[in-house]
Scaffold this motif. Sequence first.
Motif, PDB file in Angstrom:
ATOM      1  N   ALA A   1       0.739  -1.176   0.047  1.00 38.45           N
ATOM      2  CA  ALA A   1       0.016   0.062  -0.006  1.00 38.45           C
ATOM      3  C   ALA A   1       0.969   1.156  -0.116  1.00 38.45           C
ATOM      4  O   ALA A   1       0.524   2.267  -0.524  1.00 38.45           O
ATOM      5  N   THR A   2       1.867   0.917   0.729  1.00 42.68           N
ATOM      6  CA  THR A   2       2.970   2.042   0.802  1.00 42.68           C
ATOM      7  C   THR A   2       4.374   1.715   0.745  1.00 42.68           C
ATOM      8  O   THR A   2       4.674   0.581   1.281  1.00 42.68           O
ATOM      9  N   LEU A   3       5.255   2.385   0.075  1.00 40.98           N
ATOM     10  CA  LEU A   3       6.798   2.104  -0.066  1.00 40.98           C
ATOM     11  C   LEU A   3       7.443   3.234   0.559  1.00 40.98           C
ATOM     12  O   LEU A   3       7.093   4.535   0.428  1.00 40.98           O
ATOM     13  N   THR A   4       8.476   2.848   1.556  1.00 42.95           N
ATOM     14  CA  THR A   4       9.412   3.582   1.844  1.00 42.95           C
ATOM     15  C   THR A   4      10.672   3.480   1.125  1.00 42.95           C
ATOM     16  O   THR A   4      11.162   2.517   0.881  1.00 42.95           O
ATOM     17  N   VAL A   5      11.107   4.684   0.016  1.00 39.45           N
ATOM     18  CA  VAL A   5      12.039   4.385  -0.751  1.00 39.45           C
ATOM     19  C   VAL A   5      13.237   4.847  -0.264  1.00 39.45           C
ATOM     20  O   VAL A   5      13.299   6.165   0.238  1.00 39.45           O
ATOM     21  N   THR A   6      14.339   4.104  -0.258  1.00 40.49           N
ATOM     22  CA  THR A   6      15.571   4.458   0.281  1.00 40.49           C
ATOM     23  C   THR A   6      16.562   4.822  -0.670  1.00 40.49           C
ATOM     24  O   THR A   6      16.658   4.316  -1.836  1.00 40.49           O
ATOM     25  N   ALA A   7      17.691   5.528  -0.292  1.00 36.95           N
ATOM     26  CA  ALA A   7      19.022   5.619  -1.056  1.00 36.95           C
ATOM     27  C   ALA A   7      19.653   4.228  -1.527  1.00 36.95           C
ATOM     28  O   ALA A   7      19.806   3.333  -0.496  1.00 36.95           O
ATOM     29  N   PRO A   8      19.847   3.791  -2.823  1.00 29.35           N
ATOM     30  CA  PRO A   8      20.410   2.604  -3.095  1.00 29.35           C
ATOM     31  C   PRO A   8      21.991   2.816  -2.877  1.00 29.35           C
ATOM     32  O   PRO A   8      22.547   1.548  -2.882  1.00 29.35           O
ATOM     33  N   VAL A   9      22.711   3.874  -2.693  1.00 26.95           N
ATOM     34  CA  VAL A   9      23.829   4.234  -2.514  1.00 26.95           C
ATOM     35  C   VAL A   9      24.033   5.405  -1.973  1.00 26.95           C
ATOM     36  O   VAL A   9      23.140   6.084  -1.501  1.00 26.95           O
ATOM     37  N   SER A  10      25.428   5.628  -1.458  1.00 24.98           N
ATOM     38  CA  SER A  10      25.720   6.840  -0.880  1.00 24.98           C
ATOM     39  C   SER A  10      26.219   7.676  -1.710  1.00 24.98           C
ATOM     40  O   SER A  10      26.787   7.482  -2.843  1.00 24.98           O
ATOM     41  N   GLY A  11      26.033   8.993  -1.610  1.00 29.36           N
ATOM     42  CA  GLY A  11      26.209  10.013  -2.615  1.00 29.36           C
ATOM     43  C   GLY A  11      25.546  11.315  -2.422  1.00 29.36           C
ATOM     44  O   GLY A  11      25.046  11.800  -1.424  1.00 29.36           O
ATOM     45  N   THR A  12      25.690  12.172  -3.541  1.00 31.55           N
ATOM     46  CA  THR A  12      25.009  13.441  -3.632  1.00 31.55           C
ATOM     47  C   THR A  12      23.479  13.226  -4.420  1.00 31.55           C
ATOM     48  O   THR A  12      23.616  12.476  -5.494  1.00 31.55           O
ATOM     49  N   LEU A  13      22.323  13.491  -3.744  1.00 33.16           N
ATOM     50  CA  LEU A  13      21.073  13.718  -4.346  1.00 33.16           C
ATOM     51  C   LEU A  13      21.112  14.720  -5.322  1.00 33.16           C
ATOM     52  O   LEU A  13      20.681  15.939  -5.179  1.00 33.16           O
ATOM     53  N   THR A  14      21.437  14.382  -6.701  1.00 34.12           N
ATOM     54  CA  THR A  14      21.747  15.331  -7.743  1.00 34.12           C
ATOM     55  C   THR A  14      20.451  15.881  -8.364  1.00 34.12           C
ATOM     56  O   THR A  14      20.379  16.774  -8.857  1.00 34.12           O
ATOM     57  N   SER A  15      19.296  15.120  -8.212  1.00 36.86           N
ATOM     58  CA  SER A  15      18.040  15.170  -8.897  1.00 36.86           C
ATOM     59  C   SER A  15      17.110  14.563  -8.094  1.00 36.86           C
ATOM     60  O   SER A  15      17.053  13.592  -7.699  1.00 36.86           O
TER      61      SER A  15
END
Length: 147
Positions: free
Chosen positions: A38-52
């Motif tokens: 029903a709901t997804l918590t979407v996490t960063a797949p890698v460490s780095g800069t969130l450029t977009s």
Amino acid sequence: MIAAPVTGTVTPLTEVPDPVFAKALVGPGAAIDPGDAATLTVTAPVSGTLTSLKPHAFVISHRPDQGVLVHLGIDTVHLKGAGFTLRAEAGQQVEAGDEIIVWDLAAAREAEKSLVVPVAVLDADVDDLTLAEAGPIDAGDTLIRVG
């Protein structure tokens, strides 16, 4: 290592109902079908800069020459942000596993959008990647190995 940003079932990118992903035009990778969530918590797949960062997609640059694109559903841009709650800001440094977006899938289901989550490695050669086998995966598990 590129981790799964959501829990679901790994499927080949070629099965994504969008030629940009299915033909790996943005880069090779894999996709995850969230199933009945029903709901997804979407996490960063890698460490780095969130450029977009858009409500339905984000890119994290984890090496000077490479980024990872996570796209939440297909044609979900047409939802104009409905169902997506941003938990991060473009330009910030993130660690693998950090929460980026919470996605309530009801609006996407109602609009009959595909819920599949393509994960593409930008500027990568498919021969340099090892993809997880098709089947169940938990957020944080290894989805793609580079090198």
